[in-house]
Enzyme design. Structure first.
Site, PDB file in Angstrom:
ATOM      1  N   HIS A 121      50.678  52.184  56.299  1.00 10.04           N
ATOM      2  CA  HIS A 121      50.617  51.593  54.813  1.00 10.04           C
ATOM      3  C   HIS A 121      49.399  52.162  54.239  1.00 10.04           C
ATOM      4  O   HIS A 121      49.875  52.465  53.059  1.00 10.04           O
ATOM      5  CB  HIS A 121      50.451  50.039  55.267  1.00 10.04           C
ATOM      6  N   GLU A 122      48.280  52.253  54.483  1.00  7.11           N
ATOM      7  CA  GLU A 122      47.084  52.867  53.884  1.00  7.11           C
ATOM      8  C   GLU A 122      47.342  54.367  53.686  1.00  7.11           C
ATOM      9  O   GLU A 122      47.013  54.615  52.518  1.00  7.11           O
ATOM     10  CB  GLU A 122      45.758  52.790  54.533  1.00  7.11           C
ATOM     11  N   HIS A 125      49.436  54.452  50.527  1.00 10.04           N
ATOM     12  CA  HIS A 125      48.644  54.255  49.434  1.00 10.04           C
ATOM     13  C   HIS A 125      48.058  55.465  48.877  1.00 10.04           C
ATOM     14  O   HIS A 125      47.859  55.881  47.681  1.00 10.04           O
ATOM     15  CB  HIS A 125      47.629  52.971  49.424  1.00 10.04           C
ATOM     16  N   HIS A 131      52.810  48.900  46.414  1.00  3.71           N
ATOM     17  CA  HIS A 131      53.390  47.968  47.438  1.00  3.71           C
ATOM     18  C   HIS A 131      55.133  47.767  47.145  1.00  3.71           C
ATOM     19  O   HIS A 131      55.565  47.922  46.133  1.00  3.71           O
ATOM     20  CB  HIS A 131      53.209  46.400  47.307  1.00  3.71           C
ATOM     21  N   CYS A 132      55.739  47.486  48.162  1.00  5.49           N
ATOM     22  CA  CYS A 132      57.130  47.411  48.121  1.00  5.49           C
ATOM     23  C   CYS A 132      57.728  46.120  48.423  1.00  5.49           C
ATOM     24  O   CYS A 132      57.061  45.243  49.264  1.00  5.49           O
ATOM     25  CB  CYS A 132      57.792  48.368  49.372  1.00  5.49           C
ATOM     26  N   CYS A 137      59.758  47.034  54.976  1.00  4.84           N
ATOM     27  CA  CYS A 137      59.274  48.445  54.813  1.00  4.84           C
ATOM     28  C   CYS A 137      57.661  48.260  54.987  1.00  4.84           C
ATOM     29  O   CYS A 137      56.965  47.248  54.791  1.00  4.84           O
ATOM     30  CB  CYS A 137      59.213  48.666  53.265  1.00  4.84           C
ATOM     31  N   CYS A 156      60.799  52.451  53.823  1.00  6.75           N
ATOM     32  CA  CYS A 156      62.141  52.077  53.638  1.00  6.75           C
ATOM     33  C   CYS A 156      62.721  53.479  52.837  1.00  6.75           C
ATOM     34  O   CYS A 156      61.811  54.308  52.328  1.00  6.75           O
ATOM     35  CB  CYS A 156      62.186  50.845  52.609  1.00  6.75           C
ATOM     36  N   CYS A 159      60.605  54.394  49.760  1.00  5.74           N
ATOM     37  CA  CYS A 159      59.537  54.419  49.777  1.00  5.74           C
ATOM     38  C   CYS A 159      59.484  56.006  50.508  1.00  5.74           C
ATOM     39  O   CYS A 159      58.431  56.832  50.193  1.00  5.74           O
ATOM     40  CB  CYS A 159      58.751  53.610  50.557  1.00  5.74           C
TER      41      CYS A 159
END
Ligand SMILES: [Zn+2]
Ligand SMILES: [Zn+2]
Length: 171
Positions: A121-122, A125, A131-132, A137, A156, A159
């Site tokens: 996740h990071e 970024h 954010h999704c 996701c 996803c 993304c």
């Protein structure tokens, strides 16, 4: 693109590195120890909250970053950002630095599974992803570990495309 993963007085699990190699094969990942990790933590500790200021740590981490590389720290202490009771992690594409705490992720196998998602996740970024809205996701915002458990350790299709674009824009 190169990503340096550093443990701030915290061991980086081998599984995380092999997971990232397979999930983002075009990224060159290295794990390093960071000197002065205890100083960085000390300076960013807020005794009134009993937590570490994630934004301050990102600034400190960015100083260790070599040109055109990204840096991501993993640590044990609990993190906060102004306006939030806590955060699992934080990233600043501008600083090229990200951070994840294992504090709220449990232990053992479940910790590793959650850490995979928070780290991915990071990194998303760091590469400019927002954010999704898809709860499956990995870029979905986790409010609780339940959110983290619900989502998959992958991007996803939309993304994934943004990730591919981030890589192709970077030369
Ligand atoms: Zn996020
Ligand atoms: Zn997504």
């Amino acid at each position: 693109m190169k990503l340096e993963i550093v443990g701030l007085e915290c061991k980086v699990p081998e599984e995380i590195v092999s997971f990232l190699h397979s999930e983002i094969p075009s990224m060159n990942i290295e794990v390093h120890e960071i000197r002065d990790a205890s100083k960085i933590k000390e300076r960013s500790y807020d005794p009134s909250r009993g937590q570490y200021n994630a934004e301050l740590i990102l600034i400190e981490l960015s100083k260790f970053r070599k040109k055109r590389e990204l840096i991501l720290g993993i640590m044990e202490g609990d993190l906060f950002v102004r306006g939030f009771n806590f955060v699992f992690g934080l990233a600043s594409p501008k600083l090229g630095a990200g951070l994840v705490s294992i504090h709220r992720l449990g232990s053992g196998e479940i910790l590793v599974e959650r850490l995979k998602k928070e780290v991915l996740h990071e990194i998303g970024h760091l590469l400019g992803l927002k954010h999704c809205s898809d709860p499956k996701c990995v870029m979905y915002f986790s409010n609780t570990v339940r959110d983290t458990d619900e989502k998959d350790a992958k991007f996803c299709p939309m993304c994934s495309r943004s990730m591919m674009m981030a890589f192709s824009n970077e030369v």
